[in-house]
Design an enzyme around this catalytic site. Structure first.
Site, mmCIF file in Angstrom:
data_model
loop_
_atom_site.group_PDB
_atom_site.id
_atom_site.type_symbol
_atom_site.label_atom_id
_atom_site.label_comp_id
_atom_site.label_asym_id
_atom_site.label_seq_id
_atom_site.Cartn_x
_atom_site.Cartn_y
_atom_site.Cartn_z
ATOM 1 N N GLU A 169 0.840 -1.199 0.000
ATOM 2 C CA GLU A 169 0.000 0.000 0.000
ATOM 3 C C GLU A 169 0.872 1.245 0.000
ATOM 4 O O GLU A 169 2.053 1.191 0.338
ATOM 5 C CB GLU A 169 -0.943 -0.014 1.204
ATOM 6 C CG GLU A 169 -1.932 -1.186 1.169
ATOM 7 C CD GLU A 169 -2.959 -1.135 2.276
ATOM 8 O OE1 GLU A 169 -3.258 -0.022 2.755
ATOM 9 O OE2 GLU A 169 -3.460 -2.200 2.666
ATOM 10 N N TYR A 170 0.272 2.372 -0.382
ATOM 11 C CA TYR A 170 0.952 3.681 -0.434
ATOM 12 C C TYR A 170 2.111 3.687 -1.430
ATOM 13 O O TYR A 170 3.155 4.304 -1.186
ATOM 14 C CB TYR A 170 1.435 4.096 0.961
ATOM 15 C CG TYR A 170 0.344 4.114 1.990
ATOM 16 C CD1 TYR A 170 -0.722 5.010 1.876
ATOM 17 C CD2 TYR A 170 0.341 3.227 3.059
ATOM 18 C CE1 TYR A 170 -1.744 5.022 2.815
ATOM 19 C CE2 TYR A 170 -0.680 3.225 3.999
ATOM 20 C CZ TYR A 170 -1.715 4.125 3.875
ATOM 21 O OH TYR A 170 -2.730 4.130 4.788
ATOM 22 N N TYR A 234 -13.267 -2.319 1.460
ATOM 23 C CA TYR A 234 -13.645 -2.064 2.847
ATOM 24 C C TYR A 234 -12.862 -0.865 3.351
ATOM 25 O O TYR A 234 -12.016 -0.322 2.636
ATOM 26 C CB TYR A 234 -13.384 -3.291 3.733
ATOM 27 C CG TYR A 234 -12.143 -4.083 3.387
ATOM 28 C CD1 TYR A 234 -10.872 -3.630 3.729
ATOM 29 C CD2 TYR A 234 -12.245 -5.298 2.709
ATOM 30 C CE1 TYR A 234 -9.741 -4.363 3.410
ATOM 31 C CE2 TYR A 234 -11.115 -6.040 2.379
ATOM 32 C CZ TYR A 234 -9.866 -5.567 2.745
ATOM 33 O OH TYR A 234 -8.746 -6.304 2.416
ATOM 34 N N GLU A 235 -13.169 -0.429 4.558
ATOM 35 C CA GLU A 235 -12.530 0.724 5.202
ATOM 36 C C GLU A 235 -13.050 2.072 4.712
ATOM 37 O O GLU A 235 -12.328 3.071 4.765
ATOM 38 C CB GLU A 235 -11.002 0.671 5.100
ATOM 39 C CG GLU A 235 -10.360 -0.414 5.958
ATOM 40 C CD GLU A 235 -10.435 -0.124 7.456
ATOM 41 O OE1 GLU A 235 -9.561 0.568 7.995
ATOM 42 O OE2 GLU A 235 -11.419 -0.604 8.078
ATOM 43 N N TRP A 357 -10.840 -9.999 5.018
ATOM 44 C CA TRP A 357 -9.928 -9.374 5.965
ATOM 45 C C TRP A 357 -10.721 -9.163 7.247
ATOM 46 O O TRP A 357 -11.626 -8.338 7.280
ATOM 47 C CB TRP A 357 -9.401 -8.027 5.472
ATOM 48 C CG TRP A 357 -8.510 -7.438 6.525
ATOM 49 C CD1 TRP A 357 -8.831 -6.507 7.476
ATOM 50 C CD2 TRP A 357 -7.144 -7.800 6.769
ATOM 51 N NE1 TRP A 357 -7.772 -6.263 8.286
ATOM 52 C CE2 TRP A 357 -6.719 -7.043 7.889
ATOM 53 C CE3 TRP A 357 -6.254 -8.688 6.182
ATOM 54 C CZ2 TRP A 357 -5.436 -7.137 8.409
ATOM 55 C CZ3 TRP A 357 -4.985 -8.782 6.690
ATOM 56 C CH2 TRP A 357 -4.583 -8.010 7.796
#
Length: 381
Positions: A169-170, A234-235, A357
């Site tokens: 990620e990122y 999600y999130e 997750w």
């Protein structure tokens, strides 16, 4: 399976009698503990017959840490096609870093239940956070990247893994192409020993979506580079954000609709959260922090505080509010209704399957509903 919504005055006994099912099955399916209290608005999964034989076969993956409870793991593995062990890291020189806890029992248990154990690769820095510096250093250094790929390949063979999942990620926007090339090179190496490579994708809705989570993830390039992808759908509701559904189905749908224009649907797994959040109100940006809770825990909170569970018809997610010690709380979580909405999306778009997750807490009703809806792909003996 059928879903029953608890009304005022309902008890486990009255629900069982009304629906002609056993009390024991209601308690078991829904993980209801003594004194068997119910919350108004709670969704119960009832066993009313046998599943249809006309079911789509799907791949089901679940992420887990090596500190997972063995009983939870063994109750979950019958419903998984793959178990992603979270996680393996690496240094700037491309040396593979093992998890701090021994994961051998997870690998052995997965194989026993005909679920493929997967090595999950993450770029965590010294602070335990995703490091785009670490990603940049390795994928732009041929020697380091080849060293990492070689060590991953050797570890897969030595420990009995049956695939690799790349969860970065990122990623910096300028590393977009190089990252896809790294995934492709890793896939070549892992495919050569007979196993697949998957990659996790932040939930984009366009090629030009801005933000550090999105700009470095090129859906088309990564869909071509990997054997399969996981949409991390999600999130939306998250630890430091305002109260809302973790995976609102209207937002999830937007991601899927974009993804299938860039990646073949038979390569796409839908990300599904197995958790919820409890926010203390009022929400203050930069100060508030939600508490992560399990879906069964959410029901227990509602019962303990005499809260009535609501259901958002747009997000297709359950929520409720309660007051404790003079403070108001808002809770969003998943139940069998929200899971059914996600399963319907998998069927509608004919996706490869889904990835959870994570599976650290048992959510039995979800797994029973899943098995009632789909055939679950399993590894051959």
């Amino acid at each position: 399976m059928e879903i029953y919504i608890v009304k005022s005055g309902d008890t486990v006994d009255s629900v069982a009698l009304e629906n002609e099912v056993s009390v024991e099955s209601v308690l078991y399916n829904n993980q209801i503990e003594y004194p068997y209290a119910l919350a108004v608005g709670q969704a119960l999964l009832l066993t009313k017959g046998t599943p249809s034989n006309e079911r789509k076969t799907v791949s089901v993956n679940g992420y887990a840490y090596p500190f997972i409870n063995s009983d939870v793991l063994n109750q979950t593995l019958p419903y998984l096609s793959a178990l992603s062990v979270f996680s393996y890291g690496f240094s700037a020189e491309g040396d593979l870093i093992y998890p701090p806890l021994d994961d051998t029992f997870m690998i052995e248990a997965a194989i026993q239940f005909q679920a493929a154990p997967i090595l999950t690769l993450t770029p965590f820095g010294p602070d335990g956070q995703f490091s785009n510096y670490l990603i940049n250093r390795v994928i732009n250094n041929w020697e380091a990247a080849e060293n990492l790929i070689q060590q991953i390949t050797e570890t897969v063979q030595a420990k009995g893994f049956q695939g690799v999942d790349v969860d970065f990620e990122y990623i910096l926007p300028e590393d977009r192409v190089t990252f896809a090339e790294f995934v492709g090179r890793l896939r070549e190496a892992i495919n050569a020993i007979g196993y697949p490579v998957s990659v996790a994708l932040a939930p984009k809705t366009s090629d030009t979506q801005e933000g550090l989570l999105y700009a470095g993830k090129d859906y088309a390039l990564l869909g071509e580079a990997a054997d399969s992808v996981l949409l991390m759908t999600y999130e939306w509701g998250y630890t430091y954000g305002p109260p809302m559904a973790v995976a609102p189905i209207n937002k999830v749908r937007e991601v899927v609709e974009y993804a299938i224009t860039r990646i073949p649907e038979y390569k796409i797994d839908l990300g599904i959260p197995n958790y919820g959040y409890d926010w203390t109100l009022p929400f203050v940006k930069g100060e508030s922090k939600a508490r992560t809770i399990g879906n069964i825990e959410a029901i227990e909170i509602a019962v303990d505080n005499n809260a009535e569970i609501q259901f958002d018809p747009v997000a297709m997610s359950p929520y409720f509010r309660y007051t404790r010690d003079g403070l108001e709380h808002e809770v969003w979580f998943e139940d069998v209704r929200s899971m059914e909405a996600k399963f319907n999306l998998v069927k509608e778009f004919d996706l490869r399957g889904m990835g959870y997750w994570q599976v650290m807490k048992l959510f039995r009703a979800n797994w029973l509903l899943l098995a009632d809806t789909f055939w679950i792909e399993k590894q051959s003996e």
